[in-house]
Write a protein that holds these residues in place. Structure first.
Motif, PDB file in Angstrom:
ATOM      1  N   HIS A   1      11.555  -4.005  22.000  1.00  0.00           N
ATOM      2  CA  HIS A   1      10.900  -3.106  21.050  1.00  0.00           C
ATOM      3  C   HIS A   1       9.442  -2.849  21.391  1.00  0.00           C
ATOM      4  O   HIS A   1       8.849  -1.890  20.881  1.00  0.00           O
ATOM      5  CB  HIS A   1      11.025  -3.680  19.630  1.00  0.00           C
ATOM      6  CG  HIS A   1      12.436  -3.883  19.199  1.00  0.00           C
ATOM      7  ND1 HIS A   1      12.797  -4.836  18.276  1.00  0.00           N
ATOM      8  CD2 HIS A   1      13.597  -3.270  19.571  1.00  0.00           C
ATOM      9  CE1 HIS A   1      14.112  -4.788  18.083  1.00  0.00           C
ATOM     10  NE2 HIS A   1      14.616  -3.863  18.856  1.00  0.00           N
TER      11      HIS A   1
ATOM     12  N   VAL B   1      10.067  -9.480  18.264  1.00  0.00           N
ATOM     13  CA  VAL B   1      10.373  -8.463  19.273  1.00  0.00           C
ATOM     14  C   VAL B   1      11.688  -8.822  19.947  1.00  0.00           C
ATOM     15  O   VAL B   1      11.809  -9.877  20.569  1.00  0.00           O
ATOM     16  CB  VAL B   1       9.259  -8.361  20.330  1.00  0.00           C
ATOM     17  CG1 VAL B   1       9.623  -7.320  21.382  1.00  0.00           C
ATOM     18  CG2 VAL B   1       7.934  -8.007  19.677  1.00  0.00           C
TER      19      VAL B   1
ATOM     20  N   THR C   1      15.740  -6.874  21.436  1.00  0.00           N
ATOM     21  CA  THR C   1      16.327  -5.708  22.091  1.00  0.00           C
ATOM     22  C   THR C   1      17.408  -5.077  21.218  1.00  0.00           C
ATOM     23  O   THR C   1      18.170  -4.242  21.688  1.00  0.00           O
ATOM     24  CB  THR C   1      16.970  -6.111  23.429  1.00  0.00           C
ATOM     25  OG1 THR C   1      18.012  -7.062  23.186  1.00  0.00           O
ATOM     26  CG2 THR C   1      15.947  -6.692  24.382  1.00  0.00           C
TER      27      THR C   1
ATOM     28  N   GLU D   1      14.241  -2.324  14.915  1.00  0.00           N
ATOM     29  CA  GLU D   1      12.978  -3.028  15.092  1.00  0.00           C
ATOM     30  C   GLU D   1      12.406  -3.375  13.720  1.00  0.00           C
ATOM     31  O   GLU D   1      12.674  -2.718  12.716  1.00  0.00           O
ATOM     32  CB  GLU D   1      11.990  -2.189  15.909  1.00  0.00           C
ATOM     33  CG  GLU D   1      11.685  -0.818  15.385  1.00  0.00           C
ATOM     34  CD  GLU D   1      10.799  -0.024  16.347  1.00  0.00           C
ATOM     35  OE1 GLU D   1      10.001  -0.670  17.057  1.00  0.00           O
ATOM     36  OE2 GLU D   1      10.922   1.211  16.387  1.00  0.00           O
TER      37      GLU D   1
ATOM     38  N   TYR E   1      15.775   1.593  16.183  1.00  0.00           N
ATOM     39  CA  TYR E   1      14.971   1.579  17.407  1.00  0.00           C
ATOM     40  C   TYR E   1      15.376   2.779  18.255  1.00  0.00           C
ATOM     41  O   TYR E   1      16.523   2.882  18.701  1.00  0.00           O
ATOM     42  CB  TYR E   1      15.199   0.271  18.159  1.00  0.00           C
ATOM     43  CG  TYR E   1      14.460   0.167  19.464  1.00  0.00           C
ATOM     44  CD1 TYR E   1      13.109   0.512  19.571  1.00  0.00           C
ATOM     45  CD2 TYR E   1      15.112  -0.296  20.611  1.00  0.00           C
ATOM     46  CE1 TYR E   1      12.434   0.404  20.777  1.00  0.00           C
ATOM     47  CE2 TYR E   1      14.441  -0.412  21.819  1.00  0.00           C
ATOM     48  CZ  TYR E   1      13.107  -0.052  21.897  1.00  0.00           C
ATOM     49  OH  TYR E   1      12.426  -0.154  23.094  1.00  0.00           O
TER      50      TYR E   1
ATOM     51  N   TYR F   1      17.040   2.257  21.777  1.00  0.00           N
ATOM     52  CA  TYR F   1      18.150   1.313  21.894  1.00  0.00           C
ATOM     53  C   TYR F   1      19.174   1.861  22.882  1.00  0.00           C
ATOM     54  O   TYR F   1      19.464   3.057  22.904  1.00  0.00           O
ATOM     55  CB  TYR F   1      18.803   1.115  20.531  1.00  0.00           C
ATOM     56  CG  TYR F   1      19.896   0.090  20.509  1.00  0.00           C
ATOM     57  CD1 TYR F   1      19.657  -1.215  20.908  1.00  0.00           C
ATOM     58  CD2 TYR F   1      21.191   0.430  20.092  1.00  0.00           C
ATOM     59  CE1 TYR F   1      20.671  -2.181  20.881  1.00  0.00           C
ATOM     60  CE2 TYR F   1      22.211  -0.527  20.052  1.00  0.00           C
ATOM     61  CZ  TYR F   1      21.936  -1.820  20.460  1.00  0.00           C
ATOM     62  OH  TYR F   1      22.938  -2.760  20.426  1.00  0.00           O
TER      63      TYR F   1
END
Length: 629
Positions: A143, A262, A264, A268, A283, A286
């Motif tokens: 993120h 933070v 993946t 987020e 996000y 993504y």
């Protein structure tokens, strides 16, 4: 376990009867407010519970309607969270949010019991099944914009093993058994030696992991968010850097764990206000698809308040606590091969009929005995008077399945759960046998003028108290006087760890979907509460149980056959049954019921069902929200 107050090692389920509370250590939850109306406790992935609501697991309700005016955002509810750090979380409430922010090498899709690749594009295993080589998915960014590399996983796994903030080090060092070295801890024990973990970045996109010995559930363990990737150096160059000179977490760590995580994952972090709300947003970079704008959780501890929010249509998923639950309102339209049922529930208080879904969970609630303090005839008398089916139907309103084994039906050896119980359970299958209970007590020298007195300790739960009173009245006729007391969940665990309980109620949710994850609790050497690493409170030995050696030998067979091979699985399956029968003989755990997960939701929400590992393992990126009515 080195700290008796650190329940993250035990995963005991706080059995509230209305649901698993808000937490799930890898094994232990209680009355959870996720909004999934889980009649027994939605077990989920981390564990310890402190809430005590008589509610079903629940994802429901936001008092403010659409967060930030975003009608495309899921509106759910949660219990009190403790952290956003994947290696520090031991509660289901935190785990639900962490599941959306972080990704791991593997994943349980929608909480099902089989895993699939997530951040791993592919993997290979060595001939001896001890070395795993993972190739990472390309094009994955954190993120903060950093690209995911193998070095990030080396860093993340080292944190799991060695961070002073990690509550899950045993996952990687003991359960999974990644190779590592130890050193003296200065107190006569051994501790992990930093930097010795058998995890290596072969190149930027390849990870090699080596185990001490083959383990059949390696991939399943790696699906835990405790194994999630975070950026290298996110909370310090090494795990030791996460602590300041005063022995307190550094500011950088506190920010990561509370306000700046933070990962993946598909979402987020947006906000978290302790005891009020939490929110994540989609996000934009993504690697997969995100079909909604995010997820907003309102923190609601009171089960009635949670129910009211759902009835006011402020939540997309509705919580139905046991006090409001009416099984006659369920209409089942179809059932799939895994036992998941689909239909409707209603009309509810607000006049609307909700969609309904239920699924068997890998979850068992039980009455446990400190076998040093409660004589075997007394334990057997409890088993004789207990009618599991009646308890499920009358006390828990059918929100579960009668339990005769510690191992839940979906993972019971060879799918032979029901037949083995019907043919072999020695205390009466689906019946109460008060006469036999009286006989076993009289043979032990007890009678009307010589009553045996036993202390029953439970978490504050009206449903479990109702069951306790039924047992108390039945046991009176078997010359047993049972005193009922309630204690805070943390107090119950502490007293159990110190060997100060007699009869008590707890439960266990799966760390991995295999019988040995449950049966480790009844391996006699691991139940000695005089040892710091006791995994349960039984104190089971040959001094207080004729079948203790049978269980010990069977567990040794399991430990010697952990490889993911057919021959090892066959040996384990035979040993699993031997352990179940040894527990029947000595009654360390009196199994009561297996949990089911339930979900009630409005028509405007389109969400996939979850599986036996529980709703808290489900990611929400494929859910869609229509026009709310």
């Amino acid at each position: 376990m080195t700290d008796r107050n650190n329940v993250s090692r035990r995963r005991f389920l706080q059995a509230t009867g209305g649901t698993a509370a808000a937490v799930a250590i890898a094994g232990c939850t209680g009355g959870n407010n996720e909004g999934e109306g889980n009649g027994t406790g939605d077990g989920t992935q981390e564990t310890t519970t402190t809430s005590g609501n008589e509610s079903t697991t629940t994802e429901g309700g936001d008092s403010g309607g659409d967060s930030g005016g975003n009608s495309n955002m899921l509106q759910l509810a949660n219990s009190t969270m403790t952290t956003l750090d994947p290696v520090a979380a031991t509660d289901t409430a935190s785990g639900r949010v962490i599941q959306q922010i972080f990704n791991s090498l593997m994943n349980y899709p929608n909480g099902e019991t089989s895993v699939e690749n997530q951040l791993a594009e592919s993997y290979e295993t060595s001939n001896d099944n001890k070395t795993y080589t993972f190739t990472l998915r390309e094009g994955v960014t954190f993120h903060n914009g950093d690209e995911l590399t193998a070095q990030d996983f080396v860093y993340s796994f080292e944190r799991l093993a060695g961070s002073p903030n990690s509550k899950r080090s045993y996952f990687i060092l003991d359960s999974l058994g990644v190779t590592h070295e130890t050193e003296d801890d200065g107190e006569g024990g051994q501790t992990y030696s930093a930097g010795t973990l058998g995890v290596e970045a072969v190149d930027d996109m390849t990870i090699e992991m080596t185990l001490e010995k083959a383990f059949h559930s390696t991939l399943e363990m790696l699906a835990y968010t405790s194994f999630a990737a975070i950026p290298q150096g996110a909370v310090g160059e090494t795990p030791a850097d996460e602590m300041g000179s005063g022995g307190n977490p550094t500011q950088a760590y506190n920010e990561f764990a509370t306000s700046a995580p933070v990962g993946t994952g598909p979402y987020e972090f947006s906000t978290w206000e302790q005891g009020t709300e939490a929110e994540v947003t989609a996000y934009s970079d993504y690697y997969g698809e995100v079909k909604n704008g995010g997820v907003h959780w309102q923190i609601i501890e009171d089960s009635q308040a949670l129910y009211n929010y759902g009835q006011n249509k402020n939540s997309d998923i509705v919580s139905i606590p046991s006090s409001q639950y009416d099984p006659s309102k369920i209409s089942i339209e179809n059932e799939d091969d895994s036992g998941r049922k689909f239909g409707t529930y209603g009309p509810m208080r607000n006049g609307t009929t909700a969609n309904y879904f239920s699924t068997p969970l890998l979850l068992t609630y039980y009455v446990g005995f400190n076998m040093e303090k409660v004589e075997k005839p007394v334990r057997q008398a409890f088993a004789y008077v207990m009618n599991q089916q009646t308890m499920v139907e009358q006390v828990f309103k059918g929100r579960g399945a009668p339990a005769y084994h510690l191992t839940p039906p979906p993972v019971y050896p060879n799918g032979n759960y029901k037949q083995h119980a019907e043919e072999s359970y020695p205390y009466g299958y689906n019946q109460s046998q008060v006469d036999q209970a009286r006989q076993v007590m009289e043979e032990a020298g007890y009678g009307p003028d010589n009553m045996y007195e036993v202390q029953w300790t439970q978490y504050d739960s009206t449903t479990w108290e109702e069951m306790a009173k039924i047992l108390r009245d039945q046991l009176q006729a078997a010359h047993i006087k049972m005193n009922i007391e309630k204690a805070p969940f943390s107090t119950l665990l502490q007293r159990g760890g110190n060997g100060n309980l007699e009869a008590y109620t707890l439960g266990w949710i799966a760390d991995w979907p295999e019988a040995d994850n449950f049966l480790q609790l009844i391996n006699p050497p691991q139940t000695d509460t005089s040892q710091a690493d006791a995994i349960s409170y039984l104190n089971w030995s040959s001094d207080n149980g004729d079948a203790a050696q049978q269980a010990t030998d069977a567990w040794e067979t399991v430990s010697n056959n952990l490889a993911p091979t057919d021959s090892a699985a066959q040996a384990r399956n035979e040993a699993y049954v031997q352990m179940e029968e040894a527990n029947w003989e000595d009654v360390g755990f009196l199994n009561v019921y297996h949990g089911i997960g339930e979900r009630f939701w409005y028509d405007w929400l389109d969400i996939e069902p979850y599986g036996g590992m529980g709703g808290s393992r489900q990611m929400y990126n494929n859910a869609t929200v229509g026009d709310r009515q």
